[in-house]
Structure formats: C-alpha cells, structure tokens
Design a protein around this motif. Structure first.
Motif, PDB file in Angstrom:
ATOM      1  N   GLY A 111       4.692  -7.171  70.314  1.00 20.68           N
ATOM      2  CA  GLY A 111       5.578  -6.207  69.671  1.00 20.68           C
ATOM      3  C   GLY A 111       5.456  -4.832  70.301  1.00 20.68           C
ATOM      4  O   GLY A 111       6.449  -4.234  70.719  1.00 20.68           O
ATOM      5  N   ARG A 112       4.227  -4.332  70.383  1.00 22.53           N
ATOM      6  CA  ARG A 112       4.003  -2.993  70.941  1.00 22.53           C
ATOM      7  C   ARG A 112       4.381  -2.944  72.416  1.00 22.53           C
ATOM      8  O   ARG A 112       5.003  -1.980  72.878  1.00 22.53           O
ATOM      9  N   SER A 113       4.008  -3.983  73.169  1.00 25.05           N
ATOM     10  CA  SER A 113       4.308  -3.964  74.601  1.00 25.05           C
ATOM     11  C   SER A 113       5.807  -4.024  74.854  1.00 25.05           C
ATOM     12  O   SER A 113       6.324  -3.326  75.733  1.00 25.05           O
ATOM     13  N   LEU A 114       6.521  -4.843  74.087  1.00 26.66           N
ATOM     14  CA  LEU A 114       7.972  -4.903  74.225  1.00 26.66           C
ATOM     15  C   LEU A 114       8.615  -3.573  73.848  1.00 26.66           C
ATOM     16  O   LEU A 114       9.552  -3.114  74.496  1.00 26.66           O
ATOM     17  N   ALA A 115       8.099  -2.960  72.779  1.00 22.93           N
ATOM     18  CA  ALA A 115       8.656  -1.683  72.323  1.00 22.93           C
ATOM     19  C   ALA A 115       8.479  -0.602  73.379  1.00 22.93           C
ATOM     20  O   ALA A 115       9.402   0.183  73.640  1.00 22.93           O
ATOM     21  N   MET A 116       7.308  -0.551  73.999  1.00 21.56           N
ATOM     22  CA  MET A 116       7.055   0.466  75.018  1.00 21.56           C
ATOM     23  C   MET A 116       7.835   0.175  76.298  1.00 21.56           C
ATOM     24  O   MET A 116       8.355   1.087  76.940  1.00 21.56           O
ATOM     25  N   TYR A 117       7.911  -1.112  76.664  1.00 26.04           N
ATOM     26  CA  TYR A 117       8.683  -1.454  77.856  1.00 26.04           C
ATOM     27  C   TYR A 117      10.149  -1.089  77.690  1.00 26.04           C
ATOM     28  O   TYR A 117      10.780  -0.513  78.581  1.00 26.04           O
ATOM     29  N   ILE A 118      10.709  -1.405  76.525  1.00 23.54           N
ATOM     30  CA  ILE A 118      12.147  -1.270  76.339  1.00 23.54           C
ATOM     31  C   ILE A 118      12.566   0.155  75.986  1.00 23.54           C
ATOM     32  O   ILE A 118      13.752   0.487  76.014  1.00 23.54           O
ATOM     33  N   LEU A 119      11.593   1.031  75.680  1.00 24.48           N
ATOM     34  CA  LEU A 119      11.908   2.398  75.267  1.00 24.48           C
ATOM     35  C   LEU A 119      12.765   3.122  76.308  1.00 24.48           C
ATOM     36  O   LEU A 119      13.792   3.724  75.978  1.00 24.48           O
ATOM     37  N   ILE A 120      12.359   3.074  77.566  1.00 24.64           N
ATOM     38  CA  ILE A 120      13.105   3.781  78.612  1.00 24.64           C
ATOM     39  C   ILE A 120      14.403   3.061  78.981  1.00 24.64           C
ATOM     40  O   ILE A 120      15.458   3.696  79.066  1.00 24.64           O
ATOM     41  N   PRO A 121      14.391   1.726  79.172  1.00 26.46           N
ATOM     42  CA  PRO A 121      15.641   1.052  79.526  1.00 26.46           C
ATOM     43  C   PRO A 121      16.761   1.193  78.505  1.00 26.46           C
ATOM     44  O   PRO A 121      17.929   1.340  78.886  1.00 26.46           O
ATOM     45  N   ILE A 122      16.429   1.156  77.208  1.00 27.58           N
ATOM     46  CA  ILE A 122      17.507   1.247  76.219  1.00 27.58           C
ATOM     47  C   ILE A 122      18.163   2.625  76.243  1.00 27.58           C
ATOM     48  O   ILE A 122      19.334   2.766  75.863  1.00 27.58           O
ATOM     49  N   LEU A 123      17.418   3.610  76.700  1.00 26.71           N
ATOM     50  CA  LEU A 123      18.028   4.927  76.862  1.00 26.71           C
ATOM     51  C   LEU A 123      19.067   4.898  77.982  1.00 26.71           C
ATOM     52  O   LEU A 123      20.038   5.652  77.960  1.00 26.71           O
ATOM     53  N   GLY A 124      18.869   4.012  78.948  1.00 22.72           N
ATOM     54  CA  GLY A 124      19.771   3.964  80.088  1.00 22.72           C
ATOM     55  C   GLY A 124      21.197   3.662  79.704  1.00 22.72           C
ATOM     56  O   GLY A 124      22.142   4.264  80.235  1.00 22.72           O
ATOM     57  N   ALA A 125      21.394   2.712  78.780  1.00 24.46           N
ATOM     58  CA  ALA A 125      22.747   2.332  78.379  1.00 24.46           C
ATOM     59  C   ALA A 125      23.466   3.482  77.692  1.00 24.46           C
ATOM     60  O   ALA A 125      24.690   3.625  77.809  1.00 24.46           O
ATOM     61  N   ALA A 126      22.723   4.309  76.959  1.00 19.65           N
ATOM     62  CA  ALA A 126      23.339   5.422  76.231  1.00 19.65           C
ATOM     63  C   ALA A 126      23.349   6.712  77.043  1.00 19.65           C
ATOM     64  O   ALA A 126      24.295   7.497  76.967  1.00 19.65           O
ATOM     65  N   VAL A 127      22.290   6.929  77.831  1.00 20.12           N
ATOM     66  CA  VAL A 127      22.216   8.152  78.633  1.00 20.12           C
ATOM     67  C   VAL A 127      23.211   8.103  79.782  1.00 20.12           C
ATOM     68  O   VAL A 127      23.755   9.138  80.192  1.00 20.12           O
ATOM     69  N   GLY A 128      23.477   6.900  80.286  1.00 21.09           N
ATOM     70  CA  GLY A 128      24.422   6.748  81.385  1.00 21.09           C
ATOM     71  C   GLY A 128      25.755   7.442  81.141  1.00 21.09           C
ATOM     72  O   GLY A 128      26.204   8.253  81.967  1.00 21.09           O
ATOM     73  N   PRO A 129      26.436   7.148  80.021  1.00 23.77           N
ATOM     74  CA  PRO A 129      27.703   7.825  79.756  1.00 23.77           C
ATOM     75  C   PRO A 129      27.581   9.336  79.582  1.00 23.77           C
ATOM     76  O   PRO A 129      28.514  10.078  79.898  1.00 23.77           O
ATOM     77  N   ILE A 130      26.427   9.798  79.061  1.00 19.24           N
ATOM     78  CA  ILE A 130      26.237  11.242  78.902  1.00 19.24           C
ATOM     79  C   ILE A 130      26.207  11.912  80.277  1.00 19.24           C
ATOM     80  O   ILE A 130      26.910  12.903  80.532  1.00 19.24           O
ATOM     81  N   ILE A 131      25.393  11.359  81.169  1.00 17.49           N
ATOM     82  CA  ILE A 131      25.309  11.896  82.531  1.00 17.49           C
ATOM     83  C   ILE A 131      26.649  11.738  83.241  1.00 17.49           C
ATOM     84  O   ILE A 131      27.128  12.651  83.924  1.00 17.49           O
ATOM     85  N   GLY A 132      27.256  10.575  83.058  1.00 18.16           N
ATOM     86  CA  GLY A 132      28.547  10.328  83.682  1.00 18.16           C
ATOM     87  C   GLY A 132      29.621  11.282  83.223  1.00 18.16           C
ATOM     88  O   GLY A 132      30.477  11.712  84.009  1.00 18.16           O
TER      89      GLY A 132
END
Length: 499
Positions: A181-202
């Motif tokens: 649980g913790r390892s998945l949460a930490m791994y996915i923390l940065i990637p999930i930002l990518g889907a949302a941050v992408g349009p902001i930067i774009g």
C-alpha cells in the motif's frame, strides 16, 4: 471447449500460501540440492526484497519520475488541440486522435514489453524503452504534418507504455504484501500528477509560446531521466538475478550442474517456444482467466471515465464559463489534488487493512481481502461525477464544479490501488504480464471514450451526460468486485486445471 493455449494458468496464478503471500512459489525440487541456485530464505543481499530500504526507494523513485514524464506527455496536448489542429489542418476528430492515439499505443505496447521483461529482465527493457520514447517524442515536436504527428505520437506511446508493464512488476519484486500500500502510494504520487499537470503546463505553453515546446521540454526531461535510470536502476526480477548467479557459478567452478528452478522448467523448451509462451501470456489471461477479466473491466471503465474528464475539462471552462486557455488549465489542479489525496490516503489504508486482516485470520489471509476497499469507492465515485456534471450544466460557481471533480478523482484513485495490490498478490511471478492484460483494456477505453465525449456532451449536456457515465460506472464497479469477492478463491483453485 476452449482452445488449448500455450500457457497454463497454474504457471501464472501463484497459489496463496496461508503462511505468507509475500514469497514466490517454491518448486518441488529438493531443498538440499547443492546445485540448485536460489535466494537464502533468511536473508540474501541479492534478493530485491532484502535490499536496504534506501536502495528500494531509489529504484522506486526513478521509476516514478520516469512514469511522471510519460504520463504527462499523454495529456499535455489537451489545451492546445485547437491550435495544433489549425496549424496542421486537422479536423476536430483528427485533433482528438492526435491526443488519444498515444493511449492506443499504450494498449498494445505492454502486451510485448511486459512478457519481455519476464524473459530478459526489467533493466534492459526499461532502458530500451526510455530511448525509444525519447526519439519519437522529439519527432512530435518537429512534426510538420498531421500524419507525422499522429504517427510519432503512436510510436512514442508504444515506448512510454513500458512503464505500465514494468511498474507493478518492479513493485512486486521489491516490496512485500504488507508494504504494498505505502510503496504503491509513494510510487504513484508523482505519476498521477502528470496526467493533471500536463494540461496545466500545456495551457500556459499554448498561450505564451509554440505548442512544439510541449514535446521539446518533455524530451529534455526524458533525456535526463534516461541517464539517471541507467545509473540508479538495478535489476529487480528474481529469475533474471538467479540465472545470472547460476551462470557466474558455472563459469567460476567450471561445473555445469548449477541451475535455477526457472531454467529447469524451461530446459526442454526451445527459445522460440519460451518467447511465444511469454508473449501470448497476457492475451491468454485476458481470454481465459476470470480474475484478469474482472480486474480489466473495472480498470477499463475507470480509466476511460478518467480520460473523458481530462480531455473535456479544459473545453468546459472555455466554452461554458468563457475562460482563457491558461485559466482553464488551472482547474486541472482539482484533478491533481483529488488523485494525490486518493493515493496518499489509500496506500496506508491498504496496509492497515491488510495487517488487520492478517492478525484476524492468524496468517491465513486471502487476496480477496483487498477487494473490500473497492466497494465504498464504487458508491462514492458516481456522487462526484453527478456533482461535477450538474453544477457544470447550470453554470454554478467554479468551486462547486472543482469539488465534484476532486471527489471523482479521489475515489477513482482510492479504488484503483487495492486492485493493483490484488493483482500483485495473485500473479506473483508474472505480475507484469497480468498488469499488461489489464492495461490493454484500460488503454483501449482511454483511447475510445474521449472520442465520444464531444457528441455525448453536445447531445445530452454535462448533466445527463455525466449521469449516464455515473450509472455505467456504478453497475460495473459494484458487480465486478462482488464477483471477485464471492468467487475469487474458486477461480484461483481452478487455475491449476485450466489449460
């Protein structure tokens, strides 16, 4: 009667040991065989599960940062689709295709990349895909026609898709069930930002410079991550590590008797048969394994819904609320916050529930205990979708719309973590293949659903359009987890007799 596949589900679905679900399945070979090369059961410095915690997090972080960039590239174009379409003479459908074709590639890429990582190891597959993605993402920035852009996007997506096949496998290689649980949460923390941050930067790039910098800037970041991964990332796949150890022993001792259980299982098969069996494993799971089918359907509907919202969210603010492209991109912050909250609450919650169930069952824990957390998420997600849809329909304050989107993203992310942990618990030796099967349907829905979004909202509006999506999600996300909870153990028990 089903046709005879090359893969036995018994070889893929690891039976769950009542004592521990954290270790790979042991073979029937004699434990005292001096020539059998395997990890020491107490402690082995070469065993990724026994690595120092710092090294585990270093590998996890490299994979996470790499995933962030690849996922960000999948959505960064969203705010600039109209600009790109005008410059390259693309119709609205072709513009949408240039965005979603990336996701179509991520459906087919893992079917090859996941099994290859179970033959040659995680390390060479990751490095090779890094370079492949970098080359074609640069090509997107120099595209001077719609055909070149769409083609380069597809090939870039194929390289980027390795992260979907490798991530779960590497997490299963490194971390034990009580740490997932913790390892998945930490791994996915940065990637999930990518889907949302992408349009902001774009959005800001589209308003202030050429859209081509969306690809050039992400390519610069990818080049850096390629160098870092080649320095930091170490091989994590146990069969590959043990095969290398056995080979070294054979060379050092001049004795060819040393072997691994994985080599012994494949010694009568030709290399072509081993390769064919590996490459067909994800599709056979998807075709014949009810557990893979159920998890794929749940994941597919959730991911498709996610990309419907991500691809249309900017347009909502531009057309419905008359905001600029730059301001429309800022509302993706609500998406990012929802996913971050879902992952960071869901990770510790998964570990807490697992340890509680482990103590309650006195060590006889079943993987289906992971499914319980998916049920409340299935009930809460439609509420968020309805809030988002109807507040947008009546042009209520932007805060209300963002609250609905936050709740939607929060519950989708919260529900996806236990499902990944469930897959990792069951397919211990072939996690990448199992996740590749799941990713196939996920990416297909992420590719197809946004294509229907403009027609859906133009005919039904945001209110009834989201109501339809909410009903579909409710039916799937309640029925499929119930099937897993009620029949999962039976499916696993039958796995040994299904060919």
């Amino acid at each position: 009667m089903a046709p005879q596949p090359d893969v036995e589900l018994a070889d893929v679905i690891a039976p769950v040991d009542s004592k521990s679900a954290s270790e790979p399945v042991k073979t029937s070979l004699k434990a005292h065989d001096p020539f059998l090369v395997e990890f020491d059961q107490q402690f082995d410095a070469d065993n990724p599960k026994d690595w120092p915690t710092g090294r585990k997090w270093a590998v996890t972080d490299v994979l996470s940062a790499t995933a962030f960039n690849r996922i960000m590239v999948s959505t960064i174009m969203a705010p600039a689709l109209s600009t790109i379409g005008h410059e390259l003479h693309m119709s609205p459908t072709e513009s949408a295709m240039s965005l979603s074709i990336f996701l179509l590639a991520t459906a087919f890429g893992p079917l090859f990349i996941g099994p290859l990582s179970e033959i040659y190891g995680r390390q060479p597959v990751l490095h090779g895909s890094n370079v492949w993605f970098l080359v074609w993402n640069i090509a997107c920035g120099f595209a001077n026609s719609k055909h070149l852009l769409i083609g380069a996007r597809f090939l870039a997506g194929f390289g980027a898709s390795s992260i979907y096949a490798l991530a779960g496998g590497v997490m299963a290689d490194l971390w034990r069930p009580e740490q997932r649980g913790r390892s998945l949460a930490m791994y996915i923390l940065i990637p999930i930002l990518g889907a949302a941050v992408g349009p902001i930067i774009g959005g800001f790039m589209a308003g202030r410079t050429t859209w081509r910098w969306m690809f050039w800037s992400t390519s610069i970041f990818q080049a850096v991550m390629t160098v870092v991964s080649m320095t930091v990332f170490r091989e994590t796949y146990a069969p590959t590590i043990l095969k290398r150890r056995a080979k070294a022993l054979r060379e050092q001792t001049k004795n060819d008797a040393y072997y691994t259980s994985y080599e012994r299982a494949e010694e009568k098969d030709s290399k072509m048969l081993v390769l064919r069996r590996a490459l067909t494993r994800p599709l056979w799971l998807l075709a014949f394994d009810p557990i893979a089918q159920a998890t794929s359907i749940i994941s597919g509907v959730g991911y498709g819904t996610l990309y419907v919202f991500l691809s249309s969210f900017s347009e909502l603010w531009i057309k419905q609320y008359h905001m600029s492209v730059e301001k429309s991109g800022l509302h993706y912050i609500a998406c990012a916050l929802g996913e971050v909250a879902g992952s960071q609450i869901g990770g510790p919650l998964i570990d807490y529930l697992y340890k509680r169930q482990l103590a309650k069952s006195q060590g006889d824990i079943q993987p289906e205990s992971r499914v319980l957390l998916m049920i409340p998420c299935a009930l809460l997600t439609p509420i968020g979708i309805l809030i988002y849809g109807w507040t947008a329909q009546y042009k209520v304050s932007w805060i209300a719309v963002d609250v609905g989107m936050f709740l939607t993203m929060f519950t989708i992310q919260l529900g996806s973590l236990p499902m990944q942990a469930y897959i990792m618990d069951i397919y211990q030796n072939y996690t990448s293949s199992a996740l590749s099967a799941t990713q196939f349907l996920r990416s297909l829905t992420a590719f197809l659903f946004p294509l229907f979004a403009p027609s859906l909202y133009s005919r039904l509006g945001y209110g009834w359009g989201n109501t339809l999506i909410a009903i579909l999600g409710l039916l799937v996300n309640l029925c499929a987890p119930w099937v897993l909870w009620a029949y999962g153990a039976r499916f696993r028990a039958k796995g040994s007799s299904v060919r």
